[in-house]
Design a protein around this motif. Structure first.
Motif, PDB file in Angstrom:
ATOM      1  N   GLY A   1       0.821  -1.219   0.000  1.00  0.00           N
ATOM      2  CA  GLY A   1       0.000   0.000   0.000  1.00  0.00           C
ATOM      3  C   GLY A   1       0.850   1.262   0.000  1.00  0.00           C
ATOM      4  N   ASP A   2       0.375   2.301  -0.700  1.00  0.00           N
ATOM      5  CA  ASP A   2       1.053   3.593  -0.754  1.00  0.00           C
ATOM      6  C   ASP A   2      -0.027   4.661  -0.956  1.00  0.00           C
ATOM      7  OD1 ASP A   2       2.910   5.592  -0.915  1.00  0.00           O
ATOM      8  OD2 ASP A   2       3.756   4.956  -2.849  1.00  0.00           O
ATOM      9  N   GLU A   3       0.131   5.775  -0.244  1.00  0.00           N
ATOM     10  CA  GLU A   3      -0.873   6.841  -0.319  1.00  0.00           C
ATOM     11  C   GLU A   3      -0.875   7.556  -1.662  1.00  0.00           C
ATOM     12  OE1 GLU A   3      -0.253   9.449   2.987  1.00  0.00           O
ATOM     13  OE2 GLU A   3      -0.685   7.881   4.447  1.00  0.00           O
ATOM     14  N   SER A   4       0.229   7.460  -2.429  1.00  0.00           N
ATOM     15  CA  SER A   4       0.314   8.187  -3.700  1.00  0.00           C
ATOM     16  C   SER A   4      -0.367   7.447  -4.855  1.00  0.00           C
ATOM     17  CB  SER A   4       1.776   8.451  -4.053  1.00  0.00           C
ATOM     18  OG  SER A   4       2.463   7.226  -4.284  1.00  0.00           O
ATOM     19  N   TYR A   5      -0.875   6.246  -4.625  1.00  0.00           N
ATOM     20  CA  TYR A   5      -1.520   5.473  -5.703  1.00  0.00           C
ATOM     21  C   TYR A   5      -2.823   6.127  -6.135  1.00  0.00           C
ATOM     22  CZ  TYR A   5       1.400   1.287  -4.755  1.00  0.00           C
ATOM     23  OH  TYR A   5       2.419   0.420  -4.588  1.00  0.00           O
ATOM     24  N   ASP A   6      -3.081   6.060  -7.446  1.00  0.00           N
ATOM     25  CA  ASP A   6      -4.384   6.423  -7.992  1.00  0.00           C
ATOM     26  C   ASP A   6      -5.178   5.123  -8.089  1.00  0.00           C
ATOM     27  OD1 ASP A   6      -6.477   7.730  -9.308  1.00  0.00           O
ATOM     28  OD2 ASP A   6      -5.583   7.317 -11.285  1.00  0.00           O
TER      29      ASP A   6
ATOM     30  N   HIS B   1       5.667 -17.082 -12.675  1.00  0.00           N
ATOM     31  CA  HIS B   1       4.521 -16.199 -12.898  1.00  0.00           C
ATOM     32  C   HIS B   1       4.504 -15.083 -11.855  1.00  0.00           C
ATOM     33  CE1 HIS B   1       1.906 -18.959 -15.561  1.00  0.00           C
ATOM     34  NE2 HIS B   1       3.157 -19.345 -15.616  1.00  0.00           N
ATOM     35  N   ALA B   2       4.768 -15.450 -10.599  1.00  0.00           N
ATOM     36  CA  ALA B   2       4.749 -14.447  -9.527  1.00  0.00           C
ATOM     37  C   ALA B   2       5.807 -13.369  -9.772  1.00  0.00           C
ATOM     38  CB  ALA B   2       4.978 -15.122  -8.173  1.00  0.00           C
ATOM     39  N   GLU B   3       7.005 -13.784 -10.171  1.00  0.00           N
ATOM     40  CA  GLU B   3       8.063 -12.799 -10.452  1.00  0.00           C
ATOM     41  C   GLU B   3       7.708 -11.926 -11.650  1.00  0.00           C
ATOM     42  OE1 GLU B   3      11.580 -15.165 -10.825  1.00  0.00           O
ATOM     43  OE2 GLU B   3      12.008 -15.058  -8.668  1.00  0.00           O
ATOM     44  N   MET B   4       7.081 -12.513 -12.658  1.00  0.00           N
ATOM     45  CA  MET B   4       6.691 -11.738 -13.838  1.00  0.00           C
ATOM     46  C   MET B   4       5.632 -10.686 -13.466  1.00  0.00           C
ATOM     47  SD  MET B   4       4.940 -12.993 -17.401  1.00  0.00           S
ATOM     48  CE  MET B   4       3.426 -13.458 -16.574  1.00  0.00           C
ATOM     49  N   TYR B   5       4.627 -11.084 -12.661  1.00  0.00           N
ATOM     50  CA  TYR B   5       3.603 -10.127 -12.244  1.00  0.00           C
ATOM     51  C   TYR B   5       4.207  -8.993 -11.438  1.00  0.00           C
ATOM     52  CZ  TYR B   5       0.202 -13.719 -13.640  1.00  0.00           C
ATOM     53  OH  TYR B   5      -0.535 -14.636 -14.332  1.00  0.00           O
ATOM     54  N   LYS B   6       5.133  -9.326 -10.559  1.00  0.00           N
ATOM     55  CA  LYS B   6       5.796  -8.303  -9.738  1.00  0.00           C
ATOM     56  C   LYS B   6       6.543  -7.308 -10.631  1.00  0.00           C
ATOM     57  CE  LYS B   6       9.639  -7.678  -6.616  1.00  0.00           C
ATOM     58  NZ  LYS B   6      10.788  -8.295  -5.984  1.00  0.00           N
ATOM     59  N   GLU B   7       7.317  -7.829 -11.596  1.00  0.00           N
ATOM     60  CA  GLU B   7       8.082  -6.952 -12.494  1.00  0.00           C
ATOM     61  C   GLU B   7       7.170  -6.067 -13.330  1.00  0.00           C
ATOM     62  OE1 GLU B   7      11.410  -6.454 -12.762  1.00  0.00           O
ATOM     63  OE2 GLU B   7      11.578  -7.732 -10.980  1.00  0.00           O
ATOM     64  N   GLN B   8       6.072  -6.622 -13.814  1.00  0.00           N
ATOM     65  CA  GLN B   8       5.166  -5.833 -14.636  1.00  0.00           C
ATOM     66  C   GLN B   8       4.469  -4.736 -13.820  1.00  0.00           C
ATOM     67  OE1 GLN B   8       2.630  -8.685 -16.583  1.00  0.00           O
ATOM     68  NE2 GLN B   8       4.119  -9.045 -18.235  1.00  0.00           N
ATOM     69  N   LEU B   9       4.147  -5.034 -12.563  1.00  0.00           N
ATOM     70  CA  LEU B   9       3.552  -3.990 -11.709  1.00  0.00           C
ATOM     71  C   LEU B   9       4.558  -2.884 -11.414  1.00  0.00           C
ATOM     72  CD1 LEU B   9       1.485  -6.165  -9.201  1.00  0.00           C
ATOM     73  CD2 LEU B   9       0.576  -4.555 -10.891  1.00  0.00           C
ATOM     74  N   ILE B  10       5.824  -3.251 -11.185  1.00  0.00           N
ATOM     75  CA  ILE B  10       6.852  -2.245 -10.897  1.00  0.00           C
ATOM     76  C   ILE B  10       7.126  -1.387 -12.138  1.00  0.00           C
ATOM     77  CG2 ILE B  10       9.326  -1.978 -10.372  1.00  0.00           C
ATOM     78  CD1 ILE B  10       9.033  -4.268  -8.394  1.00  0.00           C
TER      79      ILE B  10
ATOM     80  N   SER C   1       5.045  -0.374 -14.304  1.00  0.00           N
ATOM     81  CA  SER C   1       3.906   0.509 -14.617  1.00  0.00           C
ATOM     82  C   SER C   1       4.292   1.962 -14.370  1.00  0.00           C
ATOM     83  CB  SER C   1       2.704   0.161 -13.737  1.00  0.00           C
ATOM     84  OG  SER C   1       2.290  -1.142 -13.982  1.00  0.00           O
ATOM     85  N   ASP C   2       3.626   2.862 -15.070  1.00  0.00           N
ATOM     86  CA  ASP C   2       3.906   4.293 -14.867  1.00  0.00           C
ATOM     87  C   ASP C   2       2.613   4.964 -14.446  1.00  0.00           C
ATOM     88  OD1 ASP C   2       5.430   6.619 -14.868  1.00  0.00           O
ATOM     89  OD2 ASP C   2       4.799   7.110 -16.923  1.00  0.00           O
ATOM     90  N   PRO C   3       2.461   5.437 -13.287  1.00  0.00           N
ATOM     91  CA  PRO C   3       3.392   5.444 -12.151  1.00  0.00           C
ATOM     92  C   PRO C   3       3.559   4.037 -11.549  1.00  0.00           C
ATOM     93  CG  PRO C   3       1.302   6.444 -11.522  1.00  0.00           C
ATOM     94  CD  PRO C   3       1.217   6.112 -12.976  1.00  0.00           C
ATOM     95  N   MET C   4       4.680   3.857 -10.899  1.00  0.00           N
ATOM     96  CA  MET C   4       5.111   2.572 -10.379  1.00  0.00           C
ATOM     97  C   MET C   4       4.154   2.066  -9.291  1.00  0.00           C
ATOM     98  SD  MET C   4       8.812   1.613  -8.724  1.00  0.00           S
ATOM     99  CE  MET C   4       9.675   2.465 -10.001  1.00  0.00           C
ATOM    100  N   ILE C   5       3.873   0.731  -9.345  1.00  0.00           N
ATOM    101  CA  ILE C   5       3.050   0.068  -8.332  1.00  0.00           C
ATOM    102  C   ILE C   5       3.963  -0.913  -7.604  1.00  0.00           C
ATOM    103  CG2 ILE C   5       1.054  -1.418  -7.920  1.00  0.00           C
ATOM    104  CD1 ILE C   5      -0.090  -0.366 -10.593  1.00  0.00           C
ATOM    105  N   TYR C   6       4.126  -0.723  -6.288  1.00  0.00           N
ATOM    106  CA  TYR C   6       5.053  -1.540  -5.510  1.00  0.00           C
ATOM    107  C   TYR C   6       4.404  -2.874  -5.145  1.00  0.00           C
ATOM    108  CZ  TYR C   6       7.571   2.816  -5.098  1.00  0.00           C
ATOM    109  OH  TYR C   6       8.237   3.984  -5.380  1.00  0.00           O
ATOM    110  N   SER C   7       5.184  -3.952  -5.330  1.00  0.00           N
ATOM    111  CA  SER C   7       4.691  -5.290  -4.982  1.00  0.00           C
ATOM    112  C   SER C   7       5.877  -6.146  -4.563  1.00  0.00           C
ATOM    113  CB  SER C   7       3.961  -5.930  -6.162  1.00  0.00           C
ATOM    114  OG  SER C   7       4.840  -6.073  -7.257  1.00  0.00           O
ATOM    115  N   ASP C   8       5.573  -7.300  -4.003  1.00  0.00           N
ATOM    116  CA  ASP C   8       6.615  -8.191  -3.514  1.00  0.00           C
ATOM    117  C   ASP C   8       6.159  -9.632  -3.736  1.00  0.00           C
ATOM    118  OD1 ASP C   8       9.011  -8.905  -2.413  1.00  0.00           O
ATOM    119  OD2 ASP C   8       8.364  -8.683  -0.324  1.00  0.00           O
ATOM    120  N   VAL C   9       7.117 -10.577  -3.662  1.00  0.00           N
ATOM    121  CA  VAL C   9       6.824 -12.002  -3.812  1.00  0.00           C
ATOM    122  C   VAL C   9       7.301 -12.701  -2.547  1.00  0.00           C
ATOM    123  CG1 VAL C   9       7.344 -14.092  -5.125  1.00  0.00           C
ATOM    124  CG2 VAL C   9       7.036 -11.944  -6.327  1.00  0.00           C
TER     125      VAL C   9
END
Length: 179
Positions: free
Chosen positions: A107-112, A154-163, A165-173
Motif C-alpha cells: 500500500g502507498d498513499e500516492s496510488y491512484d 509467474h509471480a516474479e513476472m507479475y511483480k516486475e510488470q507492476l513495478i 507501470s507508470d506510475p510505479m506500483i510496488y509489490s513483492d513475492v
C-alpha cells in the motif's frame, strides 16, 4: 610381306563369310575350300535315339534318410493377462505440486485507485475489477494485501510488470508456506 599376308587372310575371311550367307546355289567345285563345315551334334545327353528325351536326373548311390522329430508340449505357466479396463501400473509416479508464491501489493498513499485497479486486471489473468478494488482497499488500510498465489516464474513476472507501470506500483513475492 607381313602386310600382304594379313590382307590376304582378311580378304579370304570376308569372302567365306559372304558365301556362307548367300542363298544362290554354287557348284561343289567352286570355292569348296571356302565353305564352312556343317556338322550335327546331339544337344541332349542320354543316348543315341531321340526317344529318350533330355538329360537324365542323377540318382544318388547313397540313400538319403529323413527323420521326423516331434516334440511333446510341456506345461508352462501363463502370465496373468490384464483386462483392458485395468490400468497397467509399471511404476508408482509421485508428483509433487510446484511450490506457490504469493504476490503481495504494497500500500502507498500516492496510488491512484483507478490506475492500480486497471493495471492489476491487465497484468493478472485471474483478476477482475471487484477483486482488484478489494485488494487495493486492503493494501491501503493494512499496508499490504495478497493478490494471489502463483508458481515462482509467474509471480516474479507479475511483480516486475507492476513495478514497470507508470506510475510505479510496488509489490513483492513471498513463499506460500513461509511463517
Amino acid at each position: 610381306m607381313r602386310q600382304f599376308s594379313a590382307f590376304l587372310l582378311l580378304f579370304l575371311g570376308c569372302i567365306s563369310t559372304a558365301l556362307a550367307f548367300t542363298t544362290s546355289a554354287t557348284s561343289s567345285s567352286t570355292l569348296a575350300f571356302l565353305r564352312p563345315v556343317q556338322s550335327t551334334t546331339l544337344l541332349f545327353a542320354g543316348g543315341e535315339s531321340e526317344k529318350e528325351g533330355g538329360a537324365a536326373i542323377a540318382k544318388p548311390k547313397v540313400g538319403v534318410e529323413t527323420k521326423q522329430v516331434t516334440k511333446q508340449k510341456s506345461k508352462s505357466v501363463q502370465k496373468r493377462k490384464s483386462k483392458p479396463s485395468d490400468p497397467i501400473s509399471r511404476r508408482e509416479d509421485e508428483f509433487e505440486d510446484a511450490p506457490l508464491f504469493k504476490v503481495i501489493l504494497i500500500g502507498d498513499e500516492s496510488y491512484d485507485q483507478a490506475h492500480v485497479i486497471e493495471r492489476m486486471c491487465d497484468i493478472m489473468e485471474d483478476m477482475d475489477e471487484n477483486r482488484a478494488a478489494t485488494i487495493f482497499k486492503q493494501a491501503q488500510q493494512g499496508g499490504q494485501a495478497m493478490c494471489g498465489k502463483y508458481p515462482l516464474e509467474h509471480a516474479e513476472m507479475y511483480k516486475e510488470q507492476l513495478i514497470r507501470s507508470d506510475p510505479m506500483i510496488y509489490s513483492d513475492v513471498e513463499e506460500e508456506n513461509k511463517n
